[in-house]
Write an enzyme that holds these catalytic residues in place. Structure first.
Site, PDB file in Angstrom:
ATOM      1  N   ARG A  51       0.832  -1.206   0.000  1.00 36.68           N
ATOM      2  CA  ARG A  51       0.000   0.000   0.000  1.00 36.68           C
ATOM      3  C   ARG A  51       0.865   1.253   0.000  1.00 36.68           C
ATOM      4  NH1 ARG A  51      -1.557   2.228   4.373  1.00 36.68           N
ATOM      5  NH2 ARG A  51      -2.107   0.329   5.481  1.00 36.68           N
ATOM      6  N   TYR A 103     -11.174  21.232 -15.741  1.00 35.89           N
ATOM      7  CA  TYR A 103     -11.676  19.866 -15.742  1.00 35.89           C
ATOM      8  C   TYR A 103     -12.822  19.781 -14.739  1.00 35.89           C
ATOM      9  CZ  TYR A 103     -11.957  14.832 -15.521  1.00 35.89           C
ATOM     10  OH  TYR A 103     -12.415  13.538 -15.558  1.00 35.89           O
ATOM     11  N   ASP A 176      -2.101  21.367 -13.704  1.00 36.23           N
ATOM     12  CA  ASP A 176      -2.630  20.186 -14.377  1.00 36.23           C
ATOM     13  C   ASP A 176      -2.160  20.272 -15.832  1.00 36.23           C
ATOM     14  OD1 ASP A 176      -4.102  18.295 -15.777  1.00 36.23           O
ATOM     15  OD2 ASP A 176      -5.938  18.596 -14.620  1.00 36.23           O
ATOM     16  N   LYS A 201      -4.815   9.591 -19.669  1.00 34.54           N
ATOM     17  CA  LYS A 201      -4.922  10.245 -20.959  1.00 34.54           C
ATOM     18  C   LYS A 201      -3.634  10.033 -21.762  1.00 34.54           C
ATOM     19  CE  LYS A 201      -8.716  11.446 -18.997  1.00 34.54           C
ATOM     20  NZ  LYS A 201      -8.914  12.703 -18.294  1.00 34.54           N
TER      21      LYS A 201
END
Ligand code: PLP
Length: 379
Positions: A51, A103, A176, A201
């Site tokens: 994790r 976004y 971003d 993407k």
């Protein structure tokens, strides 16, 4: 060995990775969730539990850090978990400045999160550094968030100018850069502190992995806090996805340059088309973002563009029913071209014009893409 390699070489070679045990030219996938430890003096650098760490995503992180010229990088379970980790790392009471149009899913989360958790948020026109400067509250603003080119109008924000504003205010600047990718823009070189990607993407590029990533200019306390959030929440990337992501990144420069070339060609052709009222693309001289884009983007302007239909919303929706090559689907950055009527997705609160179609340009033959749009246009 890889010190002087250009980005295209670094990507193709995945930094020249060769597996130490087997000589494999592709890094192995580690499925283990736990690792044998030394009983008395565990090595702090060796993995402990999956994790917090998995050696499978280390090569993808190392490659992204190099491509972005960052000090470190982290991959996440999604772009959203990468972006939200930056906001969650802020102390209570912080003020954030972010674009009013960006976004959609992140803007909605941000508005909601700030309301519930006592953070102050100013949504501004982020194409205007002056509007950001005016919104900044000295001593209180801790984060300026940019998205450039920004969804879905492909607006351009001046990263270098905003970096100066952030530094003067004692705030972090996060960008971003999903659409620009390190092929076109390196926000950290322009003074940003954090660069964020939806790796679902362009970085992966094949519409088959959900992933996110962050890279930092400096490994400071803020970065340590972000790292801790990923470890505590477990918003890590699965080993198979990490391996697919690295494979995708190896062709990133090749894909993105082709997509940008196709997008620019289409933008030129569509600009003069009688069915189209406006083309939104920072690579067009007529675009308000063109000058800034030329300053901070190289080798192209990205594979995303939007067009507005002269005949309105109905005509726009009809185009998405008639295209054969362009797939009617959300998302972006894959090798196949996608078309989407954003307003139908975002609903009546959306700031997006209802006659707008968002195009994610793939790597197909540009003339096939143009012919398919032309046969789908009204007229
Ligand atoms: C898709 C996207 C996101 C969110 O990423 P996910 O991987 O879908 O969580 C954030 N920013 C931009 C610009 C995006 O296109």
């Amino acid at each position: 060995m890889s010190e002087n390699w250009k980005n295209d070489t670094l990507a193709a070679q995945a930094l020249g990775h060769v597996d130490r045990e087997t000589g494999a030219v592709v890094p192995p996938v580690h499925l283990a969730t736990t690792y044998v430890r030394d009983a008395r003096s565990p090595d702090p650098a060796s993995p402990l539990y999956a994790r917090t760490d998995n050696p499978t995503f280390a090569p993808a992180e190392a490659l992204l850090a190099r491509l972005e010229n960052g000090a470190d990088a982290l991959v996440f379970s999604s772009g959203m978990s990468a972006a939200t980790a930056v906001v969650m790392a802020l102390a209570p009471g912080a003020h954030i400045v972010a674009p009013g149009v960006m976004y959609w899913a992140f803007r909605n989360w941000l508005v909601d999160w700030c309301k519930k958790h006592g953070l102050e948020l100013s949504l501004v026109d982020a194409t205007d550094p002056n509007a950001i400067d005016v919104a900044v509250i000295p001593g209180k603003t801790k984060l300026i968030w940019l998205e450039t080119p920004g969804n879905p109008l492909w607006t351009v924000s001046d990263i270098a100018a905003c970096a100066v504003i952030a530094r003067n205010a004692g705030a972090k600047l996060a960008v971003d850069s999903t659409v620009a990718t390190p092929v076109h823009t390196r926000p950290l070189d322009l003074g940003a502190d954090i660069v964020m990607h939806s790796a679902s993407k362009y970085l992966n590029g094949h519409s088959d992995v959900i992933a996110g990533a962050l890279a930092c200019r400096e490994q400071d306390d803020f970065w340590a806090a972000i790292k801790q959030i990923r470890a505590q929440l477990g918003t890590i990337l699965g080993p198979q996805e990490a391996s697919l992501l690295l494979r995708g990144m190896r062709t990133l420069p090749l894909r993105v340059k082709r997509q940008s070339e196709n997008a620019l060609n289409l933008a030129y052709r569509l600009e003069d088309h009688p069915a189209v009222s406006e083309v939104l693309y920072p690579g067009l001289e007529s675009d308000p973002g063109y000058i800034t884009a030329c300053k901070q983007m190289k080798d192209g302007f990205g594979g995303m563009l939007s067009i507005r239909l002269k005949d309105g919303m109905e005509a726009a929706i009809r185009v998405t029913e008639r295209t054969k090559l362009w797939k009617r689907a959300t998302s972006l950055g894959g090798v196949e071209s996608l078309i989407e009527h954003r307003y139908s997705i975002e609903g009546p609160d959306s700031p997006v014009p209802d006659d707008l179609l968002r195009l994610s340009v793939g790597i197909e033959d540009c003339w096939d893409l143009l012919a398919d749009l032309e046969q789908a246009f009204p007229g």
